[in-house]
Design a protein around this motif. Structure first.
Motif, PDB file in Angstrom:
ATOM      1  N   GLY A 205     -61.748 -54.943 -58.242  1.00 60.43           N
ATOM      2  CA  GLY A 205     -62.144 -53.743 -59.288  1.00 60.43           C
ATOM      3  C   GLY A 205     -63.036 -52.824 -58.362  1.00 60.43           C
ATOM      4  N   GLN A 206     -63.264 -52.363 -59.446  1.00 62.12           N
ATOM      5  CA  GLN A 206     -64.655 -50.301 -59.511  1.00 62.12           C
ATOM      6  C   GLN A 206     -63.118 -49.583 -58.268  1.00 62.12           C
ATOM      7  N   GLU A 207     -62.710 -48.794 -58.905  1.00 58.25           N
ATOM      8  CA  GLU A 207     -61.802 -48.435 -58.413  1.00 58.25           C
ATOM      9  C   GLU A 207     -62.641 -47.060 -58.445  1.00 58.25           C
ATOM     10  N   SER A 208     -63.226 -46.515 -59.434  1.00 56.70           N
ATOM     11  CA  SER A 208     -63.804 -45.818 -59.685  1.00 56.70           C
ATOM     12  C   SER A 208     -64.602 -44.883 -59.008  1.00 56.70           C
ATOM     13  N   ASP A 396     -69.436 -44.578 -63.535  1.00 57.45           N
ATOM     14  CA  ASP A 396     -70.276 -45.680 -63.771  1.00 57.45           C
ATOM     15  C   ASP A 396     -69.480 -46.714 -63.508  1.00 57.45           C
ATOM     16  N   PRO A 398     -68.615 -50.377 -64.831  1.00 56.81           N
ATOM     17  CA  PRO A 398     -67.980 -51.209 -65.385  1.00 56.81           C
ATOM     18  C   PRO A 398     -68.368 -52.196 -65.400  1.00 56.81           C
ATOM     19  N   GLN A 404     -60.328 -59.730 -64.291  1.00 52.33           N
ATOM     20  CA  GLN A 404     -60.367 -58.939 -62.824  1.00 52.33           C
ATOM     21  C   GLN A 404     -60.427 -59.886 -61.608  1.00 52.33           C
TER      22      GLN A 404
ATOM     23  N   SER B 362     -63.489 -47.985 -69.566  1.00 55.41           N
ATOM     24  CA  SER B 362     -63.871 -47.223 -68.625  1.00 55.41           C
ATOM     25  C   SER B 362     -62.855 -47.058 -67.528  1.00 55.41           C
ATOM     26  N   ALA B 363     -62.952 -45.900 -66.045  1.00 54.29           N
ATOM     27  CA  ALA B 363     -61.526 -45.677 -66.054  1.00 54.29           C
ATOM     28  C   ALA B 363     -60.774 -46.948 -65.145  1.00 54.29           C
ATOM     29  N   ASP B 364     -61.715 -47.452 -64.949  1.00 55.89           N
ATOM     30  CA  ASP B 364     -61.048 -49.149 -64.112  1.00 55.89           C
ATOM     31  C   ASP B 364     -60.329 -49.462 -64.900  1.00 55.89           C
ATOM     32  N   GLU B 368     -55.819 -50.263 -64.967  1.00 57.41           N
ATOM     33  CA  GLU B 368     -55.838 -52.117 -65.066  1.00 57.41           C
ATOM     34  C   GLU B 368     -55.057 -52.176 -66.514  1.00 57.41           C
TER      35      GLU B 368
END
Lengths: 520, 413
Positions: A205-208, A396, A398, A404, B362-364, B368
C-alpha cells in the motif's frame, strides 16, 4: 642530529600536511614536544618511547625535541605516533636520513609496537597527493583508504615491519611489501551484493507516499510524511537511499573522506556502499546535528551529505535543534565558526521528516483521536515556519488495513523506481548544463520561470489553483519546482496541467490546525 | 420601567445571591426596587432576617460602591440589554422553565416570540460528516425562517450557526461567559456576524464573566429552553451535549438526532438517542414538520423568507405523506442525495466521485476503491484528477492526501 618526516592531520574535513621534526641534542635527558598539540598528541611521546623500548631500541640519554610544523596549526589525532618514532630513529641514525623522503607517514602505536588504525586517512592522503607526495605508510586497516586516494601505499602491522621496510632500498621495497591495490570492479561487485537490504517492493500500500518519495528522490526535494504510528513512515524513509542514483566515484570519495574523518567507514573498506542514511534520535543536541567542538568536527548533517537525513517524530525535536537546519537546507553547506577555526562543511542532503498529525497520532480518524484543535496546533507549532517553508513535498501516510496487508499486493521495486529517478536526473543534468544548478529543487526563484515555462492555459489554471487553495507566494515557487520534477519523471518537456495539479496536492496546507469551521 | 431594570441589574450582580435567593427576595418584597429600598429603610422585614446577618452586611458593603443608575447607564452604553423576569420582554419560553433565570443579558436582538426555533448542537471535535450535516440542516432550517439557537462552541454549534447566517437566516448564541467575552476565540468572526445580521448573543452571566466549566450546564439549559426542537448532529457517548438533551427532555422539548454509521464513535451518542426514542432526523423537513405541528401555525411559519415553504406541505400528515415528502423535498435525505449524485457527476469523474465519501479517505483508500470497482489507475493519474475535482469544488482536500466529497457535489437548497 636532526631529522624530518612528513605526516598530516585533519582540518575540518580536509587533510593538511604536517612536518614532524626531531632533534637529539646534549643536555638533560628528556622528551619535549612542541607545536600546538592536542591532548592525545602530547601523550604520543610516551607511546613512542615505550614502543621503541619493546622493539629493543632504547632512547639515548639525550635531550629529544619534537616539533610539529606548521607550529600554529592545532594538531589532533593519534596519527603522529608513527612519524615521531620514525623521526627519532632517523635522528638516532638507525634509519637512513632519506628513508622517508617524499613519503607520508601515519599511524598510532601500541606499547608493544603494534600499529593501529587512525581516523581521516582518506582526506589526508588526498591532500598529500595534491601536494605532490607519491607514497605513504599507513596502518594496514587504513591502507585501502590511502590507496583509493591515489597514493602508493604500504599497509603495516607493527613497528618492526616498518623499520625493516624502510631499511630496504627504494626499488626493493615493493617486492617486500606489495603496494595496496584497490579494485573498483570488486567494489562495484560488492555493492551489488550488498544491495538486497531494504526494497520498496516490501511496502504494501502507501502508493501516495511512495509516489512522493519517487518525486522527492528525482528532484532532491525535501519530504515530509505525516501519518498515524505504525503506518510505515520509517520503512519508506529507510528505503529512499535505494532509489537515489548510485554514488558516483567522485561523490563517493567526497562522502567517504567525511566518514574517514569521523572514523565511521565500514571496517577494512575504503568506500561507502550506499548513500548515507542517518536517523538521529530526537534528543540529539544541536551541536551533534550541526557539527561543532573547539576544533570543529562534522556533525550528523555533514555525515548525511549526498544522502538522506531522516528526522522521525519531527515535532519532538527541540525547536532550537531544528532551526539549525535553516542555513544548511538553503545553502547545502554549514559554516561553523569556533575559536579553533572556521570551517564550511558540506551538507547537501535530502531531508525526510516524519510526524504524527496530532499528539495522539490518529488525527483524521475521529473514532480514535480526541485531540482538540488547540492541542493539534500546539503540537504542530513545534516545527518552525522557516523549516516547513523549505520542505517541498508533504504527504499523508494513512493507516494500513488488515485487508491490504493480507492481500499483500507487492509494490514497485526499488530497481524500477531508481530507473525512473535516473531518467529524471538525466533530464535535469542536460537542462542545467553549464549552470551551478543540479536539481530542480535547487532552482533559484529568479530562474524558475525560465525553466518551468508554462503555457497560457496552464498559467490560467495555476491562478485557479491559487484561489481555490489559498496558496502563498512561497508556495508558488515550490509548486513549480515540484511540477517540473513530475514532468521530468514523465519525460515531458512542458509542465502540464496534471503536473501542476499533482504538485499542488503535495503543498503543505494549513498545518497549523483548524479551529471551528475556520479551516476549509 | 427603565429604572426598574437598573434595580434588577443591581440585584442580579449581588455577591453570593443566586436565582433561588432572588426568587425568595422577590416573593417577600415584590420587586427589585423594593428589595433595594429594604436596605435603606427598615420596615420591620429587614434583610438581615431573610438572608442572615453576614450576607446582608456584605450586600450593604457592595451596594455602597454600586451607583444603580450610573452602572445601568454604563451597561446600556456598551450595547448590552438587560432583561429581568419582571420585564415583559423577557422571553416567554424561558419564563416557562421550572427555575427561570432572573436576569438575561443580550447583545443584538432577543429571539422573536412566536418564531420557531431549533437548537442545532453537537460535538466540538466533529467529523467531516458532522460538519456537513450541521451545515445542511441548519442552513436549510434557517433559510425557511427557523431561528437557530446554539452555544457558539467550536464544531457543530458554530458550524450550524454559520450555515444559518449564510442562508440568510437568524441565529442566536447562548454563551457560557459574559456576552462581551468572546469564547471560543476562533468563533470571533461568527460572533460579529451574528450581531451584524440581526441575531443575538445571550447570556445569563454578567458582562465580563470569564467562561468556566461550571457555567456551561446553565448555558445548555438556556439553549434547551429557547428552542422548540433540539437537533443533535453528532455526539459521543460521553458528551456535554447530553446535558442539553436532558434539560430539553425535562422541559418537554422534542429531541431529534441525526443518525450516523455504527462504526463512528462520534455518532454513538446520536444513535443511542434514537434507540431511546429520539426523533430520527432524516432531512430538515422532518424538523420543520415537527415545528409546524408544535406551533400549530402552518400558514405563518417561514413567511419572512419563503411565502410557500416546502416543508409545510407535509406538516401534520407527516406519516401518511412520508414517502412523497422525501422525494419532493431535496433535503439531506438519503434517497435524494444519491439521485443528485448521479445527475451531478455524469462523465469521466463519475466513477471517481462515487469512490469519495463525506468522511475523508486517503488517496490510497480511494485507489483501492477504484481498483475494486474495476478501474485500476496509477497514483500519478489519480492525484491530478482528485485535484481537478477539488478545483471544481466537488471534492475537498483535507490534510495532504486525504479527500472528501463536498456539499457542492450534492447541492442543498
Amino acid at each position: 642530529m636532526f631529522s624530518a618526516v612528513l605526516s598530516g592531520t585533519v582540518c575540518g574535513i580536509e587533510g593538511c600536511l604536517v612536518q614532524v621534526e626531531v632533534d637529539l641534542s646534549q643536555g638533560l635527558p628528556c622528551f619535549v614536544m612542541v607545536g600546538s598539540l592536542g591532548g592525545e598528541v602530547k601523550e604520543s611521546g610516551e607511546r613512542v618511547r615505550v614502543a621503541l623500548k619493546n622493539m629493543g631500541i632504547a632512547l639515548p640519554p639525550m635531550h629529544v625535541s619534537v616539533n610539529l610544523s606548521p607550529a600554529d596549526l592545532k594538531k589532533a589525532g593519534t596519527g603522529f605516533d608513527l612519524p615521531i618514532a620514525m623521526g627519532v630513529l632517523a635522528a638516532m641514525e638507525k634509519l637512513p636520513q632519506t628513508a622517508t623522503e617524499g613519503m607520508l607517514v601515519l599511524g598510532e602505536l601500541g606499547l608493544n609496537g603494534e600499529i593501529r588504525p587512525v581516523k581521516g586517512v582518506l582526506p589526508i592522503a588526498a591532500g598529500a597527493l595534491k601536494a605532490g607526495i607519491q607514497r605513504c605508510i599507513v596502518p594496514k586497516e587504513n591502507a585501502k583508504e590511502a590507496a583509493v586516494a591515489g597514493l602508493k601505499t604500504a599497509g603495516v602491522m607493527d613497528l618492526k615491519q616498518v623499520i625493516d621496510y624502510l631499511r630496504l632500498l627504494e626499488k626493493e621495497r615493493d617486492a617486500a611489501l606489495p603496494p595496496e591495490k584497490v579494485d573498483f570492479s570488486q567494489y562495484i561487485e560488492e555493492r551489488e551484493r550488498a544491495r538486497p537490504g531494504a526494497d520498496f517492493s516490501e511496502i504494501i500500500g502507501q502508493e501516495s507516499v511512495k509516489r512522493a518519495a519517487l518525486i522527492g528522490a528525482a528532484g532532491f526535494h525535501h519530504l515530509l510524511i505525516k501519518g498515524p504510528p505504525g503506518g510505515g513512515k520509517t520503512m519508506i524513509a529507510k528505503r529512499i537511499p535505494s532509489i537515489l542514483p548510485e554514488l558516483s566515484l567522485k561523490e563517493n570519495l567526497e562522502v567517504s573522506s567525511i566518514y574517514s574523518v569521523a572514523g565511521k567507514l565500514p571496517k577494512g573498506s575504503c568506500l561507502l556502499k550506499e548513500r548515507p542514511f542517518l536517523s538521529p534520535h530526537h534528543t540529539i543536541s544541536p551541536q551533534a546535528l550541526s557539527g561543532g567542538g573547539k576544533i570543529p568536527r562534522p556533525g550528523i548533517i555533514t555525515l548525511a551529505h549526498r544522502g538522506v537525513l531522516f528526522l522521525d517524530e519531527l515535532p519532538e525535536f527541540k525547536r532550537q535543534t531544528l532551526d539549525l537546519l535553516r542555513q544548511p537546507l538553503e545553502e547545502r553547506t554549514i559554516q561553523i565558526d569556533r575559536s579553533g577555526g572556521s570551517f564550511t562543511f558540506p551538507a547537501d542532503l535530502m531531508l525526510v521528516g516524519a510526524m504524527n498529525p496530532c499528539p495522539c497520532g490518529y488525527y483524521p480518524d475521529k473514532n480514535r483521536c480526541r485531540c482538540t484543535p488547540f492541542e493539534i496546533h500546539n503540537y504542530l507549532s513545534h516545527i518552525s515556519g522557516p523549516i516547513l517553508d523549505r520542505i517541498d513535498i508533504c504527504v499523508d501516510a494513512p493507516q494500513i488495513g488488515i485487508g491490504q496487508l493480507q492481500a499483500g499486493q507487492k509494490g514497485e521495486s526499488s530497481e524500477a523506481m531508481r530507473k525512473k529517478v535516473m531518467t529524471a536526473r538525466g533530464l535535469q543534468e542536460k537542462r542545467y548544463q553549464g549552470t551551478r544548478i543540479r536539481f530542480n529543487s535547487e532552482l533559484p526563484a529568479g530562474e524558475i520561470e525560465k525553466y518551468c515555462g508554462l503555457g497560457r492555459k496552464e498559467n490560467d489554471m495555476l491562478k485557479e489553483l491559487f484561489t481555490a487553495f489559498h496558496f502563498s507566494a512561497r508556495a508558488y515557487h515550490k509548486l513549480l519546482k515540484v511540477a517540473r520534477t513530475i514532468a521530468d519523471l514523465e519525460e515531458s518537456d512542458l509542465v502540464l496541467r496534471k503536473h501542476l495539479q499533482e504538485a499542488a496536492c503535495y503543498q503543505i496546507k494549513d498545518l497549523t490546525g483548524r479551529c471551528g469551521d475556520g479551516g476549509r | 420601567m427603565e429604572e426598574d431594570k437598573a434595580y434588577g441589574y443591581w440585584m442580579h450582580n449581588l455577591p453570593g445571591i443566586g436565582d433561588r435567593t432572588i426568587e425568595k427576595l422577590l416573593k417577600i418584597y415584590g420587586s427589585a426596587r423594593e428589595v433595594y429600598a429594604a436596605w435603606e429603610n427598615d420596615k420591620g422585614n429587614s434583610p438581615e432576617k431573610v438572608l442572615g446577618k453576614d450576607k446582608a452586611e456584605k450586600i450593604k458593603e457592595f451596594s455602597k460602591n454600586w451607583d444603580v443608575e450610573k452602572k445601568y447607564e454604563q451597561l446600556t452604553k456598551t450595547g448590552i440589554a438587560f432583561y429581568s423576569l419582571e420585564d415583559k420582554a423577557y422571553p416567554k419560553k424561558l419564563r416557562e422553565l421550572t427555575h427561570p433565570p432572573y436576569g438575561l443579558y443580550c447583545m443584538g436582538n432577543l429571539p422573536g416570540e412566536g418564531v420557531p426555533a431549533a437548537a442545532v448542537i453537537g460535538a466540538r471535535e466533529c467529523s467531516e460528516y458532522g460538519r456537513y450535516m450541521a451545515k445542511a440542516f441548519a442552513g436549510k432550517l434557517a433559510g425557511a425562517g427557523v431561528s437557530i439557537v446554539s452555544g457558539m462552541a467550536r464544531g457543530i454549534d458554530g458550524i450550524g450557526q454559520k450555515a444559518a447566517l449564510e442562508s440568510g437566516g437568524k441565529t442566536y448564541a447562548v454563551l457560557g461567559s459574559g456576552v462581551d467575552v468572546i469564547y471560543p476565540l476562533c468563533n470571533q468572526k461568527l460572533y460579529h456576524e451574528i450581531l451584524e445580521k440581526g441575531g443575538g448573543i445571550l447570556s445569563v452571566f454578567p458582562p465580563g464573566t470569564k467562561p468556566a466549566k461550571n457555567y456551561f450546564p446553565e448555558r445548555n439549559r438556556i439553549v434547551a429552553g429557547l428552542c422548540d426542537v433540539l437537533l443533535v448532529v453528532e455526539a459521543r457517548i460521553k458528551s456535554g451535549t447530553w446535558i442539553t438533551v436532558d434539560m430539553a427532555l425535562e422541559q418537554g422539548k422534542n429531541v431529534y438526532a441525526v443518525p450516523g454509521r455504527l462504526t463512528d464513535r462520534l455518532s454513538d451518542g446520536c444513535n443511542l438517542l434514537i434507540r431511546q426514542g429520539a426523533g430520527i432526523a432524516l432531512s430538515p423537513s422532518d424538523i420543520m414538520a415537527e415545528l409546524a405541528v408544535l406551533l400549530g401555525r402552518k400558514g405563518e411559519m417561514g413567511q419572512e423568507k419563503n411565502p410557500k415553504p416546502s416543508y409545510y406541505k407535509g406538516a401534520g400528515k407527516k406519516r401518511r405523506n412520508f414517502r412523497s415528502d422525501v422525494s419532493a423535498d431535496d433535503g439531506a435525505g438519503g434517497e435524494k442525495m444519491a439521485g443528485e449524485d448521479r445527475k451531478e457527476t455524469e462523465g469521466a469523474d463519475a466513477a471517481l466521485l462515487s469512490c469519495l465519501d463525506y468522511y475523508p479517505a486517503s488517496a490510497d483508500e480511494i485507489l483501492e476503491r477504484m481498483r475494486k470497482n474495476g478501474k485500476q489507475m496509477e497514483m500519478a493519474v489519480l492525484l491530478p484528477r482528485l485535484m481537478e475535482l477539488c478545483m471544481e469544488g466537488k471534492a475537498k482536500q483535507t490534510g495532504s492526501t486525504y479527500f472528501a466529497k463536498t456539499q457542492q457535489a450534492v447541492p442543498v437548497n
